[in-house]
Design a protein around this motif. Sequence first.
Motif, short mmCIF file in Angstrom:
data_model
loop_
_atom_site.label_atom_id
_atom_site.label_comp_id
_atom_site.label_asym_id
_atom_site.label_seq_id
_atom_site.Cartn_x
_atom_site.Cartn_y
_atom_site.Cartn_z
N GLN A 147 28.55 -5.65 25.39
CA GLN A 147 28.80 -6.66 24.36
C GLN A 147 27.73 -6.63 23.27
OE1 GLN A 147 30.93 -9.18 23.62
NE2 GLN A 147 32.43 -8.81 25.26
N SER A 148 26.51 -6.30 23.64
CA SER A 148 25.38 -6.45 22.71
C SER A 148 25.23 -5.29 21.74
CB SER A 148 24.08 -6.62 23.51
OG SER A 148 23.78 -5.43 24.24
N ASP A 188 26.05 -3.12 18.68
CA ASP A 188 26.74 -3.37 17.41
C ASP A 188 27.16 -2.05 16.77
OD1 ASP A 188 27.68 -4.31 15.01
OD2 ASP A 188 25.90 -5.50 14.51
N GLU A 237 29.71 -1.38 14.77
CA GLU A 237 30.13 -1.47 13.37
C GLU A 237 28.94 -1.37 12.42
OE1 GLU A 237 33.41 -2.08 15.67
OE2 GLU A 237 31.55 -3.24 15.82
N TRP A 238 27.82 -2.01 12.79
CA TRP A 238 26.62 -1.91 11.94
C TRP A 238 26.09 -0.49 11.94
CZ3 TRP A 238 21.66 -0.31 12.09
CH2 TRP A 238 20.78 -0.74 11.09
N THR A 250 32.47 -6.09 15.87
CA THR A 250 31.62 -7.00 15.10
C THR A 250 32.21 -7.23 13.72
OG1 THR A 250 29.63 -6.24 16.23
CG2 THR A 250 29.32 -7.31 14.10
N ASP A 251 32.22 -8.47 13.30
CA ASP A 251 32.57 -8.82 11.93
C ASP A 251 31.32 -8.61 11.07
OD1 ASP A 251 33.16 -9.98 9.49
OD2 ASP A 251 34.17 -11.71 10.34
N ASN A 290 26.57 -9.77 14.56
CA ASN A 290 27.00 -9.77 15.97
C ASN A 290 26.44 -10.94 16.77
OD1 ASN A 290 24.34 -8.84 16.05
ND2 ASN A 290 24.73 -7.51 17.83
N GLN A 312 28.66 -11.90 19.68
CA GLN A 312 28.60 -10.94 20.78
C GLN A 312 27.34 -11.15 21.62
OE1 GLN A 312 29.75 -10.07 17.75
NE2 GLN A 312 31.83 -9.48 18.34
N ASP A 353 18.34 -6.26 18.85
CA ASP A 353 19.33 -7.24 19.30
C ASP A 353 19.09 -7.64 20.76
OD1 ASP A 353 20.62 -7.40 16.88
OD2 ASP A 353 22.12 -5.87 17.37
#
Length: 605
Positions: free
Chosen positions: A335-336, A338, A340-341, A398-399, A404, A407, A456
């Motif tokens: 989950q953690s 990211d 997309e980034w 992730t949006d 995140n 998330q 993160d």
Amino acid sequence: MVKRGWCRLVAGLLVALCALPAVAAPAIALGYAPKYPPNFAHFDYVNPEAPKGGRLVLPAIGSFDTLNPFTLKGDKESGVGALVLETLMAQSSDEPFSQYGLIADDEALAPDGLSVTFHINPKARFQNGERITAADVAFSFNTLTRDPAASPNYRFYWTDVSRVVVLDASRVRFDFKRKNAELHMILGQLPVFARSWIPKGKTLADVATSVPVGSGPYRLAVYDLGKRTEFTRDLHYWAANLPIRRGMYNFDRIVFRYYQDDTARLEAFKAGEFDLASENVAKNWARSYRGSKFDDGRIVKKELPHSNGAGMQGFVFNLRNPLFHDRRVRQALVQSFDFEWVNKQLFYGQYRRSPSYFTNSELAASGLPTPDELALLEPLRKALSQEVFGPAVVPPVTDLSIGNREQLKAARRLLFKAGWRYEGGRLVDQNGRPFVFEFLAFSRAYERIVAKWQKDLAKIGITLNVRVVDPAIFQRRTNDFAYDMTVVVYGASQSPGNEQLNFHSCAAARTPGSNNWAGLCDPAVDALLQNFVHFDDRRQLVAASRALDRVLRAGYYVVPNWYLPYHRVAWWNRFGQPAILPKFYDPTGWAIETWWAKPAAKQER
């Protein structure tokens, strides 16, 4: 033996063994009809009129200290296995799993499915001029599966072979412990070397710097240990006129040059030290493959589509470490991350997320289980997570407009449920031990990729350390499973089979050097793996793949990475290529097998 001149369905598998001209061979396909008819002239993706000559220079990263491609230990040379050695059968590159005769010109699967017999082509010769015999085939198999110095992957791959029997000089039979749907075909992939290569009483470890006596299209001419190898085309190559080799292996010389790091490799390519670059780094592709040589056409830069199954690249959890035993902990770490980034900031938006262990193929699970999948999963329901029976697990998205944060909050909730708590700003277990783990990498590129994840994870109290080691140490540590987490690729063929046991079985988890990097040992997974040993047709194989995929994805054994449905390739514009691309290929193999030097390039070089 199965008679030549006809085709039939054997044990539910379409096995075509048909009469062919003296230079041709039978065709065998796993669960479907072979594409090429008995009288085919050449594969569609080659140019049968390709001229011979010239030189192809290729890069290799790292070093090598052995010319033996079969041992577990040592850094392997890049060309011997592909250029010097031939296999019993040859696989086409535009079908999921079809094979055509090479060293063996006929193959017969017994009616009961418990043995297969290969007939050796009487024209097959080793490079020393000696005829290839059934005894050489048996010796090769027994060496790879019994020699303690051999990689254990061979043992796993052919684990259902009970013995090999030499019937006479031209026929060799493999007996099976049990029926295995693909075993007769993967035995066709057996590399064959001469008995004279390994002196009596010696092992593979004793011939580390001795080139195998093979029967391939090239001979190793020169090598500088760890730096360079050069292969020359065998002018007396016995298989040159077979349909499966027509228009292939056209260069007189193939050279591998070794570079210690990726930066040196890239600069060497642009300086003209080698001819072909298959790029794996998005930043390089976006920013470094440019300049006057690209503008004026001296170097060609292309993105070439392929149909290769991408499998699963991911950051694998080593379950041998108790830190990762709890599924909720693994899910929290997934989950953690990211993606997309990372894709936007580091990869220039080039990649797609890998959702599956069979990414980019029909074998990947999607949506709810089909009836065929449920037939395999229902008997194991009590042993499986209920997530398996819902929509196939996919990585979080992730949006980018808000980051995140959600998330990370979801990850923290999972960690709390798993018994972790905060103490002094750190996440600790019930005994007060902090959550700390190490990521092992072989390239500094992963430091950049993992840096955002480190930050993160720190926000939720987890310490992630990154250790980068040279490729040789990395290989030793992965062989010994000496890591908390590392990056791996679960490769996927178009026809998965026994290699899945090497990836995921309990037996492989206990075997150093296997590809069960996660240390996964789950009786339910072991039960599903049997469906890759026993199946009657491709429909059953697809269902088995999707069912296994659901279970593995719901187990959160890797942090899924990314893939490309195309190859990023650049080459110096002095080569010709066939008009048709294969469906399933890698750029280096495609160049070696099917390219040719343009006439001007032959003269210049």
